[in-house]
Design an enzyme around this catalytic site. Sequence first.
Site, PDB file in Angstrom:
ATOM      1  N   TYR A  58      67.855 -21.454  37.482  1.00  0.00           N
ATOM      2  CA  TYR A  58      67.766 -22.621  36.866  1.00  0.00           C
ATOM      3  C   TYR A  58      68.533 -23.714  37.571  1.00  0.00           C
ATOM      4  O   TYR A  58      69.855 -23.910  37.374  1.00  0.00           O
ATOM      5  CB  TYR A  58      68.297 -22.590  35.243  1.00  0.00           C
ATOM      6  CG  TYR A  58      67.486 -21.783  34.519  1.00  0.00           C
ATOM      7  CD1 TYR A  58      66.246 -20.986  34.991  1.00  0.00           C
ATOM      8  CD2 TYR A  58      68.098 -21.114  33.635  1.00  0.00           C
ATOM      9  CE1 TYR A  58      65.413 -20.220  34.099  1.00  0.00           C
ATOM     10  CE2 TYR A  58      67.354 -19.898  32.695  1.00  0.00           C
ATOM     11  CZ  TYR A  58      66.190 -19.624  32.859  1.00  0.00           C
ATOM     12  OH  TYR A  58      65.503 -18.599  32.216  1.00  0.00           O
ATOM     13  N   HIS A 144      65.512 -10.596  36.191  1.00  0.00           N
ATOM     14  CA  HIS A 144      64.759 -11.748  35.720  1.00  0.00           C
ATOM     15  C   HIS A 144      63.312 -11.881  36.781  1.00  0.00           C
ATOM     16  O   HIS A 144      63.661 -11.794  38.146  1.00  0.00           O
ATOM     17  CB  HIS A 144      65.538 -13.133  36.368  1.00  0.00           C
ATOM     18  CG  HIS A 144      65.090 -14.486  35.927  1.00  0.00           C
ATOM     19  ND1 HIS A 144      65.560 -15.476  36.168  1.00  0.00           N
ATOM     20  CD2 HIS A 144      64.106 -14.521  35.099  1.00  0.00           C
ATOM     21  CE1 HIS A 144      65.385 -16.582  35.832  1.00  0.00           C
ATOM     22  NE2 HIS A 144      64.103 -15.988  34.831  1.00  0.00           N
TER      23      HIS A 144
END
Length: 336
Positions: A58, A144
Amino acid sequence: MSPRHHRLGRSDVTFSELALGGAPLGGSGAPVTDGDARRVMETAWELGIRGFDTAPHYGLGLSEHRMGAVLSGLPRSQFTLSTKVGRLLVPGDGGTADDAANGFPGLRTPLRRQWDFSAAGVRRSLAESLERLGLDHADIALIHDPDDHGEQAFAEAYPALERLRAEGAVGAIGAGMNQSAMLTRFVRDTDVDVVLLAGRYSLLDQSGLTDLLPAAAERGTSVIVGGVYNSGLLADPHPGATYDYVPAKAELLQRALRIKQITARHGVPLRAAAVQFPLAHPAVTSVLVGARSAAEVRDAAAMHRHPIPAELWEELRAEGHLRPDAPVPGGGTRAA
């Protein structure tokens, strides 16, 4: 009123029923200023939100830096922090490049992402995340997006997380993805505490109910649901609104607008139904909602506690927007 907290699987880690997703703080979709990011965090804390999810991906570490700037000054025992492994941040090829291709427009940094699901990569990723966060430990570590790296994720990344959990370096482990099939494999074939399912259990897409949610309920594995707005369409359906990070197709937009008509007829904002629907499933412990302003955090908290009459859910099911086997808040399921 603060959101309730729920234990994740068989771990001792708890996560607030309404938690803050960190992608917008990294500039997902559009840039966010340092000041707005700080106000998001401070407002979430003031409202009693104690679950925070972030990742190196992110904003190439920006989300972790911004979350940590606030969390590192708060009592460590009073919040739960989740971050992710699988992408290392490494020096780029020289200069800086706009990160719009990865969903973070306007972000310019000399770093780039490097996939790494090795055991060494997992330990390095977690250590570097903690450095960016300014914290001494993460409560939750998630593998992830291993979609194209399944073999290494199961053979190396998962055992590495299992060892970190045994050492007490993290309290709960799992995986976070935008698909349910591989998450179901994690639930059935490993000893994960929690999985994060993004976008696949919402008012528009209940595919997670086919495989993942029943498996998680059977195994006692917790599910955190992200993407309850399907990246924007269920927050404010209009031409150009996004679904899975791209402009929504006409058929999806019409479905979202119809659902909005139904919720409005019952005096309920569409966002409230979107936030509360996933929480009715017994395997779901929390929903993640991202925010890029203090006002959006306050709105998410208000939507989480907004009263919703049973008749609204009945009408959504009658029109085929909810699967017959989908539990609804306060109402169970109804036969087809």
